[in-house]
Design a protein around this motif. Structure first.
Motif, PDB file in Angstrom:
ATOM      1  N   ASP A 119      -2.419  -5.010  -1.738  1.00  0.00           N
ATOM      2  CA  ASP A 119      -3.450  -4.176  -1.125  1.00  0.00           C
ATOM      3  C   ASP A 119      -4.431  -3.696  -2.187  1.00  0.00           C
ATOM      4  O   ASP A 119      -4.569  -4.297  -3.270  1.00  0.00           O
ATOM      5  CB  ASP A 119      -2.760  -3.023  -0.358  1.00  0.00           C
ATOM      6  N   ASP A 120      -5.094  -2.608  -1.912  1.00  0.00           N
ATOM      7  CA  ASP A 120      -6.167  -2.052  -2.734  1.00  0.00           C
ATOM      8  C   ASP A 120      -5.742  -1.839  -4.192  1.00  0.00           C
ATOM      9  O   ASP A 120      -4.598  -1.491  -4.456  1.00  0.00           O
ATOM     10  CB  ASP A 120      -6.555  -0.706  -2.106  1.00  0.00           C
ATOM     11  N   TRP A 178      -4.989  -4.404  11.700  1.00  0.00           N
ATOM     12  CA  TRP A 178      -4.138  -3.260  11.322  1.00  0.00           C
ATOM     13  C   TRP A 178      -4.480  -2.124  12.279  1.00  0.00           C
ATOM     14  O   TRP A 178      -5.599  -1.640  12.326  1.00  0.00           O
ATOM     15  CB  TRP A 178      -4.399  -2.908   9.864  1.00  0.00           C
ATOM     16  N   ASP A 213     -10.953  -4.933   5.020  1.00  0.00           N
ATOM     17  CA  ASP A 213     -10.996  -3.498   5.325  1.00  0.00           C
ATOM     18  C   ASP A 213     -12.429  -2.954   5.234  1.00  0.00           C
ATOM     19  O   ASP A 213     -13.317  -3.581   4.628  1.00  0.00           O
ATOM     20  CB  ASP A 213     -10.109  -2.773   4.295  1.00  0.00           C
ATOM     21  N   TRP A 249      -5.883  -7.943  -0.073  1.00  0.00           N
ATOM     22  CA  TRP A 249      -6.767  -6.949   0.580  1.00  0.00           C
ATOM     23  C   TRP A 249      -8.160  -7.025  -0.046  1.00  0.00           C
ATOM     24  O   TRP A 249      -8.286  -7.118  -1.266  1.00  0.00           O
ATOM     25  CB  TRP A 249      -6.173  -5.564   0.338  1.00  0.00           C
ATOM     26  N   CYS A 288      -9.280  -4.684   9.616  1.00  0.00           N
ATOM     27  CA  CYS A 288      -8.829  -3.334   9.292  1.00  0.00           C
ATOM     28  C   CYS A 288     -10.062  -2.459   9.124  1.00  0.00           C
ATOM     29  O   CYS A 288     -11.102  -2.921   8.661  1.00  0.00           O
ATOM     30  CB  CYS A 288      -8.014  -3.369   7.992  1.00  0.00           C
ATOM     31  N   LYS A 334      -6.641  -9.344   4.251  1.00  0.00           N
ATOM     32  CA  LYS A 334      -6.791  -8.102   5.029  1.00  0.00           C
ATOM     33  C   LYS A 334      -8.179  -7.551   4.714  1.00  0.00           C
ATOM     34  O   LYS A 334      -8.445  -7.162   3.582  1.00  0.00           O
ATOM     35  CB  LYS A 334      -5.698  -7.113   4.625  1.00  0.00           C
ATOM     36  N   GLY A 345      -9.858   1.372   7.878  1.00  0.00           N
ATOM     37  CA  GLY A 345      -9.096   2.603   7.696  1.00  0.00           C
ATOM     38  C   GLY A 345      -8.057   2.694   8.801  1.00  0.00           C
ATOM     39  O   GLY A 345      -7.986   3.684   9.519  1.00  0.00           O
ATOM     40  N   GLY A 346      -7.283   1.621   8.974  1.00  0.00           N
ATOM     41  CA  GLY A 346      -6.423   1.482  10.151  1.00  0.00           C
ATOM     42  C   GLY A 346      -7.211   0.793  11.241  1.00  0.00           C
ATOM     43  O   GLY A 346      -7.844  -0.237  11.023  1.00  0.00           O
ATOM     44  N   ASN A 373     -13.860   1.239   4.830  1.00  0.00           N
ATOM     45  CA  ASN A 373     -13.297   2.587   4.823  1.00  0.00           C
ATOM     46  C   ASN A 373     -14.304   3.720   4.878  1.00  0.00           C
ATOM     47  O   ASN A 373     -14.103   4.755   4.242  1.00  0.00           O
ATOM     48  CB  ASN A 373     -12.381   2.739   3.597  1.00  0.00           C
ATOM     49  N   TRP A 376       0.821  -1.218   0.000  1.00  0.00           N
ATOM     50  CA  TRP A 376       0.000   0.000   0.000  1.00  0.00           C
ATOM     51  C   TRP A 376       0.856   1.270   0.000  1.00  0.00           C
ATOM     52  O   TRP A 376       0.823   2.054  -0.944  1.00  0.00           O
ATOM     53  CB  TRP A 376      -0.991  -0.022   1.176  1.00  0.00           C
ATOM     54  N   ASP A 420      -3.691   3.579  10.397  1.00  0.00           N
ATOM     55  CA  ASP A 420      -3.084   4.002   9.127  1.00  0.00           C
ATOM     56  C   ASP A 420      -1.878   4.893   9.380  1.00  0.00           C
ATOM     57  O   ASP A 420      -1.165   5.256   8.447  1.00  0.00           O
ATOM     58  CB  ASP A 420      -4.111   4.761   8.274  1.00  0.00           C
ATOM     59  N   ARG A 465     -15.178   8.602   1.740  1.00  0.00           N
ATOM     60  CA  ARG A 465     -14.214   8.154   0.737  1.00  0.00           C
ATOM     61  C   ARG A 465     -14.933   7.863  -0.599  1.00  0.00           C
ATOM     62  O   ARG A 465     -14.611   6.929  -1.306  1.00  0.00           O
ATOM     63  CB  ARG A 465     -13.474   6.907   1.221  1.00  0.00           C
TER      64      ARG A 465
HETATM   65  C1  GLA Z   1      -7.334   1.681   4.365  1.00  0.00           C
HETATM   66  C2  GLA Z   1      -6.326   0.803   5.066  1.00  0.00           C
HETATM   67  C3  GLA Z   1      -4.985   0.957   4.407  1.00  0.00           C
HETATM   68  C4  GLA Z   1      -5.105   0.580   2.952  1.00  0.00           C
HETATM   69  C5  GLA Z   1      -6.157   1.428   2.275  1.00  0.00           C
HETATM   70  C6  GLA Z   1      -6.443   0.957   0.869  1.00  0.00           C
HETATM   71  O1  GLA Z   1      -7.072   3.021   4.584  1.00  0.00           O
HETATM   72  O2  GLA Z   1      -6.245   1.104   6.415  1.00  0.00           O
HETATM   73  O3  GLA Z   1      -4.022   0.150   5.039  1.00  0.00           O
HETATM   74  O4  GLA Z   1      -5.436  -0.780   2.850  1.00  0.00           O
HETATM   75  O5  GLA Z   1      -7.386   1.393   2.979  1.00  0.00           O
HETATM   76  O6  GLA Z   1      -7.396   1.702   0.246  1.00  0.00           O
END
Ligand code: GLA
Length: 729
Positions: free
Chosen positions: A368-369, A547, A480, A413, A528, A478, A530-531, A482, A338, A550, A445
């Motif tokens: 990741d994303d 996680w 997530d 992710w 996760c 992972k 967003g952290g 957000n 990421w 962030d 977001r």
């Molecule tokens: C969130 C996660 C980050 C990353 C981004 C990807 O913010 O916490 O670690 O994976 O999304 O978009």
């Protein structure tokens, strides 16, 4: 026996290795809470209550002129709105169309070996031979066929007690629940401090301590997740309590959605703590014959301060909450792309990072994303969980195979609870997104949340997960989310109460995560939001690591880790070394310090390994070696906070001690520099007094290291750090 029922005194006394908890059925059948604290025999603690008439505290209808008796000041085990108690309540419910009112009295009880379970919800568990007992006390409304089953799990060895409540409508009417808590904990003496973990995105779980003041202190989230802003964990403690001394009561709600914890200091300076679901928007309809389970709360007590409380929770979670096989396996040292690439990657770039990772001795690459649908930034693609072959230059399997061929595992992710309006999924099913008809939805977001209360959506997500997992050798996920959950309206079933959707969403989430773990039991699931916006004890039932933030800056992480460690095992804290200047705050710290800080948790990297300097590569190699050599210490050891980053602005120190005390580590990060500085002396904790420890070739007794301490090297640059691992001789 952990649970003792005294039929004469009508007391239930629950005992663990560290604590005792008592309730009593009083002369009117109300269930009073008489004691929670240190082990104190089987005394009936009713004598402490000292009933006498207090003005403006009313009596329940059936007690006649017994004006010394009021539920407004008697300590109750499970308070309900409508019985003359005007403090914060555990339950507010009533027949549909009527004013909510309940007057709950003892009906029956049952004691059995093992631990009750809560289908569909996270809960502590225990094997049959682990000495755990369940106590179920059923309360009934005086007037209606409405029952509350109070559930207690007594973990004698682990020293914790769990509480949950099941609300049962055995009447012929429909009932409405507007507030539902699993814990009501009354303290006769409310001279207590509250310790809680507040925060924000990129600054989660900052520790705050303040005295309880008259009125209500509330720690809560109405964001649909447990949130970055508050954690469903509080400590009430005596004002003098510190790391090593004093009475502390910890309460952790096992729930990953909106929650509410309130502590009230009342007219008689008594305190009440309630823990349960957020009542904002909450309205659950209970038809005849239906029941509703309120998520579980874990309670821990110690008279030995915060360190002992944290260790008690850590051990209880390791043994009785975290299910993943990964709690007993060495976690992979991973690199996540990421912060290395964000959305801007292709196969070659990923393979460059993987190649370097393999050379340095890492175990896994996490993609990741940005690998799916049309997703080159965060404005589109969520919901379309098919691989973007153009971007990856082929199938996911082809990429994963190449990574596996390098000797690395592969992780991925996903953000399956969300949808972008610019996605095929949204174009096909706009009604699957949570939004209020006729209003433009709030966005976070630039995305919407899917309606996980809708069965079709839950099945769609399960299918997507199955397809991804079947397509390649994926060993880590992972998971997530957000944005906050907002503008909650479900188009799925208009007959359902919209006030139920937030909770149904969380149940849907738990169902899809359970599906993933059932079908792929060996996958390492990392939570996760967003952290660390969904870093809660409920999530640990599914994901052994989360996680943590962030914010990857080592110095800000000191505070985040410190706060988190009060209520959660550090093995759950996912922490990575990232590049400098740090992407979140621009700070420059030594590579060594970033490694020492990340080794507080599940260790990894989050930078472009292929463009590291030779010096940093060498340091990364050393870090991986140290982590691998000592992973048992970091993963299973007892974590001690040696200084507080909120009080000591010069340095932060912590240590790990193996449960059998045979090995330990101590780390320090210097957060300021001084000329002509005095020596830095730190006292170890948790070692064996009489044992001898080898400290870099010198031998010291545990007693010397703990009571005298050790002198640490002076820092030689900004944010310098030092770590030492010691072994018992
Ligand atoms: C969130 C996660 C980050 C990353 C981004 C990807 O913010 O916490 O670690 O994976 O999304 O978009």
């Amino acid at each position: 026996m952990a649970v003792k029922y005294n039929d004469t005194a009508k007391t239930f006394t629950l005992q663990t290795s560290k604590s005792m908890y008592q309730m009593k059925v009083d002369k009117y059948g109300a269930l009073l809470h008489t004691y929670f604290g240190a082990l104190a025999g089987e005394q009936d603690f009713f004598y402490l209550i000292g009933g006498r008439e207090h003005s403006f505290s009313g009596q329940p209808g059936d007690v006649g002129d017994d004006r010394d008796y009021s539920l407004d000041y008697y300590p109750q085990e499970y308070s309900a709105h409508g019985n003359g108690d005007f403090r914060v309540k555990a339950l507010r419910a009533g027949k549909k169309g009527c004013v909510p009112a309940l007057d709950l009295r003892y009906h029956s009880h049952e004691i059995y070996p093992g631990k009750y379970s809560l289908p569909g919800l996270p809960a502590l568990f225990a094997g049959e031979d682990e000495g755990v007992q369940t106590l179920e006390i059923t309360l009934k409304d005086v007037y209606e066929e409405f029952y509350v089953k109070l559930l207690y799990g007594i973990f004698e060895k682990a020293g914790v007690i769990t509480r949950a409540a099941v609300l049962e409508n055995r009447s012929k009417d429909t009932w409405e629940i507007r507030r539902a808590m699993s814990v009501n904990l009354d303290f006769l003496e409310g001279n207590l401090d509250i310790v809680h973990l507040y925060g924000k995105h990129a600054g989660e779980r900052q520790m705050e301590r303040r005295p309880l003041c008259h009125g209500i202190t509330e720690i809560s989230s109405n964001r649909g997740t447990s949130s970055h802003h508050h954690s469903p964990f509080v400590i009430l403690c005596e004002p003098g309590a510190s790391e090593d001394f004093g009475e502390c009561y910890g309460a952790a709600l096992l729930y990953s959605g909106g929650f509410q914890m309130q502590a009230e200091l009342d007219q008689l300076d008594s305190a009440r703590l309630v823990c349960g679901l957020s009542e904002e928007e909450f309205l659950w309809t209970l038809k005849p014959g239906e029941s509703f389970a309120v998520p579980e709360t874990v309670l821990a007590y110690t008279d030995k301060g915060f360190a002992d409380l944290s260790l008690c929770l850590k051990r209880a979670y390791h043994s009785h909450l975290i299910r993943s096989p990964w709690k007993d396996k060495k976690r992979p040292v991973l690199v996540n792309n990421w912060e290395a690439t964000y959305f801007d990657f292709n196969t070659e770039k990923l393979l460059d990072i993987a190649r370097q990772a393999a050379r340095l001795g890492l175990d896994m690459l996490v993609l990741d994303d940005g690998w799916f649908g049309k997703r080159d930034d965060d404005n589109s693609g969520l919901g379309d969980w098919y691989v973007n072959e153009k971007k990856l230059g082929g199938t996911l399997k082809a990429l994963v195979d190449k990574v596996n061929d390098m000797g690395l595992k592969f992780g991925i992710w996903i953000e399956p609870e969300m949808v972008s309006e610019d996605s095929d999924l949204y174009r096909a099913h706009p009604e699957w997104a949570l939004q209020i008809p006729g209003r433009i939805p709030n966005r976070g977001r630039n995305q919407l949340a899917l309606d996980l209360s809708n069965r079709e959506v839950v099945e769609y997500i399960k299918d997507c997960i199955d397809r991804i997992m079947e397509s390649a050798n994926i060993e880590y996920v992972k998971w997530d989310i957000n944005r906050c959950i907002d503008n909650v309206f479900s188009a799925a079933d208009p007959s359902l109460s919209q006030g139920a959707i937030r909770h149904r969403y969380v149940l849907g989430l738990y169902e899809v995560q359970e599906h993933l773990l059932t079908c792929w039991p060996n996958v390492l699931l990392e939570g996760c939001n967003g952290g660390g916006g969904r870093f809660d004890a409920g999530m640990l039932y599914y994901a052994p690591q989360i996680w943590c933030s962030d914010n990857t800056d080592a110095i800000e992480r000191l505070r985040i880790h410190y706060g988190t460690s009060f209520g959660y095992p550090m093995s759950a804290v996912s922490a990575h070394v990232s590049v400098c200047p740090n992407h979140q705050n621009g700070r420059v710290t030594p590579f060594k310090t970033r490694g020492i800080c990340a080794m507080q948790g599940a260790f990894g990297y989050e930078l472009d390994l292929s463009s590291l300097s030779e010096e940093d590569k060498a340091e990364a190699g050393r870090q991986i070696q140290v982590y691998n050599e000592n992973y048992e210490l970091f993963q299973y050891g007892d974590y001690y906070r040696l200084t507080s980053p909120f009080e000591n602005h010069s340095y932060t120190a912590w240590s790990y001690v193996a449960e059998d005390k045979s090995a330990a580590s101590l780390s320090i990060v210097y957060t300021d520099l001084y000329a002509n500085a005095k020596p830095v002396r730190i006292k170890w904790k948790g070692l064996l007094e009489d044992a001898l420890y080898d400290v870099e070739g010198e031998v010291y007794s545990g007693a010397a290291l703990m009571h005298g301490g050790m002198v640490l090297p002076q820092p030689t640059c900004n944010y310098d750090s030092y770590m030492v691992c010691i072994k018992k001789k």
